[in-house]
Design a protein around this motif. Structure first.
Motif, PDB file in Angstrom:
ATOM      1  N   ALA A   3       0.843  -1.194   0.000  1.00  0.00           N
ATOM      2  CA  ALA A   3       0.000   0.000   0.000  1.00  0.00           C
ATOM      3  C   ALA A   3       0.881   1.247   0.000  1.00  0.00           C
ATOM      4  O   ALA A   3       1.990   1.233   0.540  1.00  0.00           O
ATOM      5  CB  ALA A   3      -0.913  -0.004   1.222  1.00  0.00           C
ATOM      6  N   SER A   4       0.368   2.325  -0.600  1.00  0.00           N
ATOM      7  CA  SER A   4       1.141   3.571  -0.620  1.00  0.00           C
ATOM      8  C   SER A   4       1.274   4.160   0.779  1.00  0.00           C
ATOM      9  O   SER A   4       2.211   4.900   1.050  1.00  0.00           O
ATOM     10  CB  SER A   4       0.497   4.579  -1.578  1.00  0.00           C
ATOM     11  N   GLU A   5       0.332   3.836   1.653  1.00  0.00           N
ATOM     12  CA  GLU A   5       0.383   4.262   3.055  1.00  0.00           C
ATOM     13  C   GLU A   5       0.051   3.062   3.924  1.00  0.00           C
ATOM     14  O   GLU A   5      -0.697   2.174   3.514  1.00  0.00           O
ATOM     15  CB  GLU A   5      -0.663   5.351   3.328  1.00  0.00           C
ATOM     16  N   LYS A   6       0.571   3.057   5.145  1.00  0.00           N
ATOM     17  CA  LYS A   6       0.201   2.015   6.103  1.00  0.00           C
ATOM     18  C   LYS A   6      -1.274   2.184   6.440  1.00  0.00           C
ATOM     19  O   LYS A   6      -1.806   3.293   6.477  1.00  0.00           O
ATOM     20  CB  LYS A   6       1.048   2.110   7.375  1.00  0.00           C
ATOM     21  N   GLN A   7      -1.941   1.078   6.678  1.00  0.00           N
ATOM     22  CA  GLN A   7      -3.390   1.070   6.888  1.00  0.00           C
ATOM     23  C   GLN A   7      -3.738   0.929   8.368  1.00  0.00           C
ATOM     24  O   GLN A   7      -3.037   0.255   9.122  1.00  0.00           O
ATOM     25  CB  GLN A   7      -4.016  -0.080   6.102  1.00  0.00           C
ATOM     26  N   SER A  34       0.468  -7.804   7.727  1.00  0.00           N
ATOM     27  CA  SER A  34       1.319  -7.240   8.766  1.00  0.00           C
ATOM     28  C   SER A  34       2.186  -6.110   8.216  1.00  0.00           C
ATOM     29  O   SER A  34       2.334  -5.064   8.846  1.00  0.00           O
ATOM     30  CB  SER A  34       2.203  -8.344   9.361  1.00  0.00           C
ATOM     31  N   ASN A  35       2.747  -6.308   7.045  1.00  0.00           N
ATOM     32  CA  ASN A  35       3.618  -5.295   6.435  1.00  0.00           C
ATOM     33  C   ASN A  35       2.868  -4.030   6.032  1.00  0.00           C
ATOM     34  O   ASN A  35       3.472  -2.961   5.932  1.00  0.00           O
ATOM     35  CB  ASN A  35       4.329  -5.874   5.212  1.00  0.00           C
ATOM     36  N   ASN A  36       1.562  -4.132   5.805  1.00  0.00           N
ATOM     37  CA  ASN A  36       0.782  -2.976   5.353  1.00  0.00           C
ATOM     38  C   ASN A  36      -0.025  -2.302   6.459  1.00  0.00           C
ATOM     39  O   ASN A  36      -0.701  -1.314   6.204  1.00  0.00           O
ATOM     40  CB  ASN A  36      -0.136  -3.377   4.187  1.00  0.00           C
ATOM     41  N   LEU A  37       0.029  -2.831   7.677  1.00  0.00           N
ATOM     42  CA  LEU A  37      -0.664  -2.200   8.804  1.00  0.00           C
ATOM     43  C   LEU A  37       0.236  -1.174   9.483  1.00  0.00           C
ATOM     44  O   LEU A  37       1.445  -1.377   9.599  1.00  0.00           O
ATOM     45  CB  LEU A  37      -1.056  -3.248   9.848  1.00  0.00           C
ATOM     46  N   ASN A  38      -0.398  -0.088   9.961  1.00  0.00           N
ATOM     47  CA  ASN A  38       0.392   0.844  10.778  1.00  0.00           C
ATOM     48  C   ASN A  38       0.643   0.191  12.142  1.00  0.00           C
ATOM     49  O   ASN A  38       0.105  -0.872  12.434  1.00  0.00           O
ATOM     50  CB  ASN A  38      -0.276   2.222  10.871  1.00  0.00           C
ATOM     51  N   SER A  39       1.416   0.809  12.970  1.00  0.00           N
ATOM     52  CA  SER A  39       1.844   0.174  14.224  1.00  0.00           C
ATOM     53  C   SER A  39       0.684  -0.131  15.171  1.00  0.00           C
ATOM     54  O   SER A  39       0.788  -1.048  15.984  1.00  0.00           O
ATOM     55  CB  SER A  39       2.883   1.041  14.942  1.00  0.00           C
ATOM     56  N   ASP A  40      -0.422   0.606  15.091  1.00  0.00           N
ATOM     57  CA  ASP A  40      -1.605   0.327  15.918  1.00  0.00           C
ATOM     58  C   ASP A  40      -2.735  -0.296  15.115  1.00  0.00           C
ATOM     59  O   ASP A  40      -3.862  -0.386  15.591  1.00  0.00           O
ATOM     60  CB  ASP A  40      -2.111   1.623  16.566  1.00  0.00           C
ATOM     61  N   GLY A  41      -2.445  -0.725  13.887  1.00  0.00           N
ATOM     62  CA  GLY A  41      -3.493  -1.245  13.005  1.00  0.00           C
ATOM     63  C   GLY A  41      -4.015  -2.600  13.442  1.00  0.00           C
ATOM     64  O   GLY A  41      -3.365  -3.340  14.177  1.00  0.00           O
ATOM     65  N   ILE A  42      -5.224  -2.910  12.983  1.00  0.00           N
ATOM     66  CA  ILE A  42      -5.833  -4.213  13.249  1.00  0.00           C
ATOM     67  C   ILE A  42      -6.234  -4.859  11.931  1.00  0.00           C
ATOM     68  O   ILE A  42      -6.426  -4.179  10.918  1.00  0.00           O
ATOM     69  CB  ILE A  42      -7.065  -4.113  14.176  1.00  0.00           C
TER      70      ILE A  42
END
Length: 163
Positions: A3-7, A34-42
């Motif tokens: 993704a262009s931004e973390k999700q 996992s690679n495309n989630l932001n640090s607090d993403g679910i």
């Protein structure tokens, strides 16, 4: 996929995770999430459950139901095979369309699902830099049990220093 931004959230609905027909593909999907989630993403993943297998009649078509509209009747049949060795479910659906009681069309759909049990899924999640935060047994957020019609896993990216 990158993704262009973390999700903030990634959702894998309708047991589509099980359409990945090997453990390797499923692991690659988890790593990608996992690679495309932001640090607090679910991430929310819906899985097939053991109750999916109730009523599987290996190799035989069974009548499901008839659907009606103004002019047509559609008879819906299914055949499901389960291979316990590969944990693969092969499904086939046939729709017969009748107009004025005359057969006018037959449509056939085929697909495969790869079943993964909860223990194996949790191990794969653990290996993907995520953790299972909660498991629900239905979209009403009821607790997961072996008899649950669905399994919804709420995954969170692993925080450094936690297990």
């Amino acid at each position: 996929y990158v993704a262009s931004e973390k999700q903030d959230a990634i959702i894998v609905p309708l047991t589509s995770f099980n359409y990945l027909t090997s453990t390797e593909e499923q692991m690659a999907c988890l790593n990608n999430m996992s690679n495309n989630l932001n640090s607090d993403g679910i991430a929310i993943v819906e899985l097939l459950t053991p109750s999916t297998f109730k009523g599987i009649n290996n190799g035989h078509f069974s009548f499901v139901k008839s659907l009606y509209d103004n002019k047509s009747r559609y008879d819906y049949y299914r055949k499901t095979n389960y291979d316990d060795r590969t944990k693969t479910i092969l499904q086939q659906r046939i729709f017969y369309q009748y107009i004025n009681n005359r057969l006018v069309n037959i449509d056939c759909l085929r697909w495969a699902n790869h079943y993964i049990d909860m223990k194996q899924m949790c191990e794969m999640v653990d290996n993907s830099n995520m953790v299972v935060e909660q498991v629900y047994g239905d979209c009403d957020l009821s607790p997961y049990k072996k008899e649950s019609p669905d399994a919804f896993l709420k995954l969170r990216k692993r925080r450094y220093g936690s297990s």
